[in-house]
Design an enzyme around this catalytic site. Structure first.
Site, mmCIF file in Angstrom:
data_model
loop_
_atom_site.group_PDB
_atom_site.id
_atom_site.type_symbol
_atom_site.label_atom_id
_atom_site.label_comp_id
_atom_site.label_asym_id
_atom_site.label_seq_id
_atom_site.Cartn_x
_atom_site.Cartn_y
_atom_site.Cartn_z
ATOM 1 N N SER A 221 0.814 -1.203 0.189
ATOM 2 C CA SER A 221 -0.032 0.041 -0.135
ATOM 3 C C SER A 221 0.628 1.257 0.005
ATOM 4 O O SER A 221 0.374 2.255 -0.191
ATOM 5 C CB SER A 221 -0.803 0.047 1.092
ATOM 6 O OG SER A 221 0.077 0.373 2.501
ATOM 7 N N GLY A 223 2.424 1.737 2.716
ATOM 8 C CA GLY A 223 2.453 2.234 3.936
ATOM 9 C C GLY A 223 3.612 1.240 4.862
ATOM 10 O O GLY A 223 4.134 0.215 4.182
ATOM 11 N N VAL A 224 3.630 1.569 5.968
ATOM 12 C CA VAL A 224 4.970 0.748 6.744
ATOM 13 C C VAL A 224 4.643 -0.758 6.843
ATOM 14 O O VAL A 224 5.347 -1.663 6.899
ATOM 15 C CB VAL A 224 5.246 1.534 7.998
ATOM 16 C CG1 VAL A 224 4.227 1.618 9.207
ATOM 17 C CG2 VAL A 224 6.541 0.941 8.583
ATOM 18 N N ASP A 225 3.362 -0.940 7.232
ATOM 19 C CA ASP A 225 3.014 -2.428 7.524
ATOM 20 C C ASP A 225 3.151 -3.299 6.436
ATOM 21 O O ASP A 225 3.793 -4.313 6.387
ATOM 22 C CB ASP A 225 1.576 -2.654 8.050
ATOM 23 C CG ASP A 225 1.241 -1.669 9.344
ATOM 24 O OD1 ASP A 225 2.162 -1.318 9.901
ATOM 25 O OD2 ASP A 225 0.081 -1.572 9.483
ATOM 26 N N LYS A 367 2.405 -1.496 16.408
ATOM 27 C CA LYS A 367 2.835 -0.552 15.323
ATOM 28 C C LYS A 367 4.332 -0.115 15.628
ATOM 29 O O LYS A 367 5.099 -0.050 14.704
ATOM 30 C CB LYS A 367 1.689 0.576 15.296
ATOM 31 C CG LYS A 367 2.194 1.603 14.043
ATOM 32 C CD LYS A 367 1.231 1.159 12.760
ATOM 33 C CE LYS A 367 1.544 1.842 11.738
ATOM 34 N NZ LYS A 367 0.621 1.371 10.686
#
Ligand code: XMP
Length: 511
Positions: A221, A223-225, A367
């Protein structure tokens, strides 16, 4: 990964249970939350060095109050009881618990007795955070009271292998709360071996052991995850077995697709970029309802991935970036289903009917642990520290219908906002900052002429986890400069407003 020999936290329904887990992990100890319905057998399997009993909204006298066999539990490992946990220990071991006539809620001062083991090395008086209706009136035999509040009510007790506090050391308002967990861990003779290095190498080994055959599909995405998930998989299996798909849905920020794709290539991921802008924009035409937008975007993502799969017959696994807070089997404080405020369709939530086996390498992590792991794996800092960005992207930041023109307006304004935050060293002080385009036109005057153009709302919030949030208190000069730049540089906008709503009652996004 060898996850035993850490701490087990038994959850009795406190809203702070996950914080206990985070505190221990921040100190370098592995900790896991289990519901109070867990069996003793299961706890034994974890070989815990120590067991923590959380708080909870119940009174030990209530007929449906959660129970646990404390006499059996204490044979497994040293115990630390917090609030309800302390009361349950006292009640089960023959002490007396009763309703407190004096209510202690919020900040309270306590005094420790000098000979306590758990508080060794700290000042004798300190501020703590309380939230309880009952108190331990008299402690069980073998225990002594080790702290009292300024009302002379018991605040802590201990025996040889059991420690308990009436207050919440896991809450940041309690001074030296970390010290209490650290001392407990030392008294349990636990070893701090939970670090990005050991976790990363452990997870890589787990992936190697699990994915013996078949390739993996990993949805990215930006994003970090999802980035950390892809990086872990690639380290474990090699880039040729990990097929990462990054979709341009046309709802990303300005130049984001190109920039992120380039960065993914630079860090060695095998990424397939799919530009599906026209498909998404076509299907979003005339749609104004936010939930409808989310459903369409979620469905189209799946269609794009399914299409990619037809070219990748060797793929038998689907990677997801699920985190620990989503999987922890915690007890809902007041029972009952929680209401869906927004259905979060994003690339982390592909349905399981794709007939692929699911792999979720981050399911043990919070997170902040994912961020540290990302740095350890060599992901660039700007990627790790990016503000969260929703799966449906700018579609839920354009109130009403999404069009190519409205997207361009939001993209331009967003870039000005984010650049200016970075210039003023504010980006990292803020959890999330963005622009929202409103379907409202107002009259303005620019140059010598009358304008009738749209309103842009700015949103910037601080938050710990996105569950609650406060609006950021900018200097007026910053807002003035920002508003000026946006109205001067973004055609279509003649008025800028700043959103001063916290969450609750608002949500972070407007849709
Ligand atoms: P709210 O608006 O519910 O947002 O206060 C909390 C956090 O979730 C993000 N958000 C989403 N993320 N898909 C996502 O992946 C969504 O549909 C979605 N809606 C909100 C939001 O940006 C914030 O970080």
């Amino acid at each position: 990964m060898k996850l035993n020999e850490g701490f087990v936290i038994i959850d009795f329904g406190s809203q702070f249970t996950q914080l206990i887990c985070r505190r221990l992990r921040e100190l370098g100890y592995f900790a896991e939350v289990l519901p109070y319905t867990v069996t003793l057998e299961k706890i034994k399997k974890h070989q815990p060095k120590g067991i923590i009993l959380s708080g909870g909204p119940y009174s030990v006298f209530e007929s449906d109050a959660p129970q646990f066999d404390i006499l059996e539990l204490e044979k497994q490992a040293p115990l630390l009881g917090i609030c309800y946990g302390m009361q349950l220990i006292a009640h089960k071991k023959g002490g007396v618990v009763e309703k407190s006539l004096v209510k202690e809620y919020g900040h309270t001062t306590i005094s420790w007795s000098s000979e306590t083991q758990i508080f060794k090395g700290l000042p004798l008086n300190q501020e703590v955070w309380m939230s309880h209706g009952d108190i331990v009136k008299s402690v069980p035999s073998g225990f002594k009271i080790t702290a009292v509040t300024h009302n002379q009510l018991p605040a802590a007790m201990e025996s040889d292998r059991i420690w308990a506090t009436q207050f919440h050391p896991e809450v940041s308002h309690t001074q030296n709360g970390d010290h209490i967990f650290k001392r407990f861990a030392e008294l349990c003779q636990a070893k701090p071996n939970w670090s990005a290095n050991t976790v990363g190498e452990g997870l890589i080994q787990d992936i190697k052991d699990l994915v013996k055959q078949g390739d993996v599909l990993c949805a990215l995405s930006g994003g970090v995850d999802s980035s950390v998930t892809a990086m872990l998989l690639t380290r474990a299996l090699g880039a040729e077995r990990v097929h990462c798909v990054f979709v341009n849905n046309g709802l990303l920020r300005k130049n984001e697709y190109e920039n992120v794709l380039k960065m993914y290539h630079e860090i060695g991921l095998h990424v397939i970029g799919v530009d599906a802008t026209s498909l998404f924009l076509e299907q979003l035409k005339s749609v104004v309802d936010p939930e409808q937008k989310r459903k369409i975007i979620g469905r189209l993502f799946i269609e794009v991935f399914e299409d990619q799969l037809t070219h990748l017959p060797q793929v038998t696994w689907l990677a997801q970036g699920t985190l620990y807070p989503d999987v922890v089997e915690s007890v809902k404080p007041f029972g009952g289903p929680t209401q869906t405020i927004k259905s979060h369709h994003n690339v982390g939530g592909l349905p399981q009917n794709m007939k692929l086996k699911i792999i979720e390498p981050l399911r043990w992590l919070f997170k902040d642990e994912v961020r540290r792991l990302g740095l350890y794996l060599g992901l660039p800092k700007p990627m790790i520290e990016r503000h969260p960005f929703p799966g449906p992207g700018l579609a839920i930041r354009i109130i009403g219908e999404v069009s190519a023109e409205s997207l361009e307006i939001v993209q331009k304004a967003d870039q000005i906002f984010i650049d200016m935050l970075k210039e003023h060293d504010l980006y990292h002080k803020i959890w999330q900052a963005f622009c929202v385009l409103l379907p409202v036109q107002t009259v303005g005057v620019q140059g010598d002429g009358r304008t009738y153009e749209q309103v842009l709302a700015l949103r910037a919030v601080t938050s710990r986890d996105g569950m609650t949030a406060d609006w950021y208190d900018f200097e007026p000069a910053f807002l003035k400069k920002l508003s000026n730049q946006i109205t001067n540089q973004v055609s279509g906008i003649n008025r800028v407003v700043y959103d001063i709503t916290s969450k609750p009652p608002g949500t972070i996004e407007w849709e």
